[in-house]
Design a protein around this motif. Structure first.
Motif, mmCIF file in Angstrom:
data_model
loop_
_atom_site.group_PDB
_atom_site.id
_atom_site.type_symbol
_atom_site.label_atom_id
_atom_site.label_comp_id
_atom_site.label_asym_id
_atom_site.label_seq_id
_atom_site.Cartn_x
_atom_site.Cartn_y
_atom_site.Cartn_z
ATOM 1 N N PRO A 1 -9.934 -10.217 11.404
ATOM 2 C CA PRO A 1 -9.497 -9.353 12.510
ATOM 3 C C PRO A 1 -8.299 -9.944 13.235
ATOM 4 C CG PRO A 1 -11.607 -10.413 12.984
ATOM 5 C CD PRO A 1 -11.334 -10.645 11.551
ATOM 6 N N GLY A 2 -7.301 -9.116 13.447
ATOM 7 C CA GLY A 2 -6.111 -9.541 14.168
ATOM 8 C C GLY A 2 -5.103 -10.311 13.344
ATOM 9 N N ALA A 3 -5.383 -10.576 12.070
ATOM 10 C CA ALA A 3 -4.442 -11.332 11.240
ATOM 11 C C ALA A 3 -3.161 -10.531 11.006
ATOM 12 C CB ALA A 3 -5.084 -11.698 9.908
ATOM 13 N N VAL A 4 -2.068 -11.250 10.857
ATOM 14 C CA VAL A 4 -0.786 -10.633 10.508
ATOM 15 C C VAL A 4 -0.654 -10.663 8.989
ATOM 16 C CG1 VAL A 4 1.723 -10.804 10.711
ATOM 17 C CG2 VAL A 4 0.260 -11.344 12.687
ATOM 18 N N TRP A 5 -0.491 -9.481 8.385
ATOM 19 C CA TRP A 5 -0.411 -9.444 6.932
ATOM 20 C C TRP A 5 0.529 -8.345 6.458
ATOM 21 C CZ3 TRP A 5 -3.145 -5.436 4.015
ATOM 22 C CH2 TRP A 5 -3.949 -4.599 4.808
ATOM 23 N N GLN A 6 0.978 -8.518 5.231
ATOM 24 C CA GLN A 6 1.844 -7.545 4.570
ATOM 25 C C GLN A 6 1.360 -7.379 3.136
ATOM 26 O OE1 GLN A 6 3.586 -10.596 5.791
ATOM 27 N NE2 GLN A 6 3.448 -9.667 7.833
ATOM 28 N N ILE A 7 1.718 -6.249 2.548
ATOM 29 C CA ILE A 7 1.305 -5.977 1.173
ATOM 30 C C ILE A 7 2.433 -5.242 0.461
ATOM 31 C CG2 ILE A 7 0.177 -3.772 1.721
ATOM 32 C CD1 ILE A 7 -2.021 -4.621 -0.318
ATOM 33 N N ALA A 8 2.627 -5.566 -0.837
ATOM 34 C CA ALA A 8 3.727 -4.954 -1.583
ATOM 35 C C ALA A 8 3.385 -4.900 -3.056
ATOM 36 C CB ALA A 8 5.015 -5.754 -1.370
ATOM 37 N N ASN A 9 3.983 -3.928 -3.736
ATOM 38 C CA ASN A 9 3.930 -3.833 -5.182
ATOM 39 C C ASN A 9 5.334 -4.123 -5.700
ATOM 40 O OD1 ASN A 9 3.753 -3.184 -7.877
ATOM 41 N ND2 ASN A 9 3.184 -1.039 -7.568
ATOM 42 N N ASP A 10 5.513 -5.327 -6.239
ATOM 43 C CA ASP A 10 6.839 -5.715 -6.736
ATOM 44 C C ASP A 10 6.928 -5.635 -8.258
ATOM 45 O OD1 ASP A 10 5.236 -7.857 -7.379
ATOM 46 O OD2 ASP A 10 6.282 -9.312 -6.111
#
Length: 277
Positions: A121-130
């Motif tokens: 909870p509250g974590a900073v995250w990103q997601i991508a399909n490269d």
């Protein structure tokens, strides 16, 4: 063990298809068959690029109220720099197909089919399909319920392949559960596990309990007791159970029957709003 994971690909239903499939919704449970996951039923999410989602469950007054569950497909070059709009939101991601690059608090993780991540909870995250093919994953979201004396759980990344299923007692391996979070760690207020039944395996009684469930069938097929109804389900189907809905199942066919199971855990029942007057 040869585990596979069903990932929807969308498209449109044939004009000759019958309108009523196996979909059901009542005051105890819902069944969303995989045929419902078409281009007609996708949602586009703010903050996500080249992505679409099938929303399978969301908090709904008078029904299941603790979680949301989506299947998200990210096209090549797509993803999100700010996926979670709720500052108290926690997530589990389970990759069904393709390759994802997940970054949590600046640390990058490469995830493929069977990959599992818990995002605190509250974590900073990103997601991508490269990569050059679509990537599809199940996204379970819950607003974290803080408890006195308990710290927040930490994010972690693992996979179905790295975790050995734990056999249920006295079942000779026909029924097993893959647990990704320590069930004795009270910091976690939800568990998202994989349940596996080998052909002939069964839950031999009608479980009736306070936990809500989201159940996405990853592989195989089975017959599931929901309240008083026996329902045939197969890979790609989703079931949504409210608290205290009786449930049981048995595996059908020759392949393992496996599903991703959400449940809320480790918190006191809320006692409702204070009485007025």
């Amino acid at each position: 063990m040869d585990y596979t994971y069903f990932a929807p690909t969308g498209g449109l239903p044939d004009q000759n298809q019958r309108a009523r499939e196996r979909a059901q919704f009542n005051n105890a449970y819902a069944v969303i068959p995989r045929g419902v996951l078409s281009d007609i039923t996708v949602s586009l999410l703010p903050g996500w690029e080249r992505s679409r989602a099938w929303v399978l469950a969301r908090p709904l007054s008078g029904f299941a109220e603790t979680f949301a569950e989506l299947i998200v497909e990210i096209a090549p070059g797509g993803g999100s720099e700010a996926p979670e709009p709720d500052p108290e939101g926690e997530s589990v991601l389970f990759v069904l197909a393709g390759h994802l690059r997940l970054v949590i608090e600046g640390i990058a993780h490469e995830m493929e089919s069977g990959g599992y991540a818990f995002v605190a909870p509250g974590a900073v995250w990103q997601i991508a399909n490269d990569q050059d093919t679509p990537a599809t994953f199940v996204w379970v979201r819950k607003r974290y319920e803080r408890a006195p004396g308990l710290d927040l759980p930490e994010s972690f990344v693992t996979s179905d392949q790295e975790k050995a299923p734990v056999e249920m007692p006295d079942t000779a391996g026909y029924w097993a559960t893959t647990r990704f979070a320590d069930p004795t760690d009270l910091r976690h207020d939800m568990h998202v596990n994989i349940v596996t039944f080998m052909p002939g395996g069964t839950i031999p009684f009608a479980e009736t309990h306070v936990m809500e469930h989201g159940i996405y069938v990853l592989q195989g097929r089975g017959v599931y007791l929901l309240n008083q109804d026996w329902i045939e389900v197969e890979e790609g189907d989703f079931m949504w159970l409210r608290s205290f809905c009786p449930q049981a199942c048995y595996a059908a066919g020759r392949r393992p029957f496996r599903y991703l199971l959400y449940k809320d855990v480790n918190r006191h029942p809320k006692l409702g709003l204070p009485l007025s007057g």
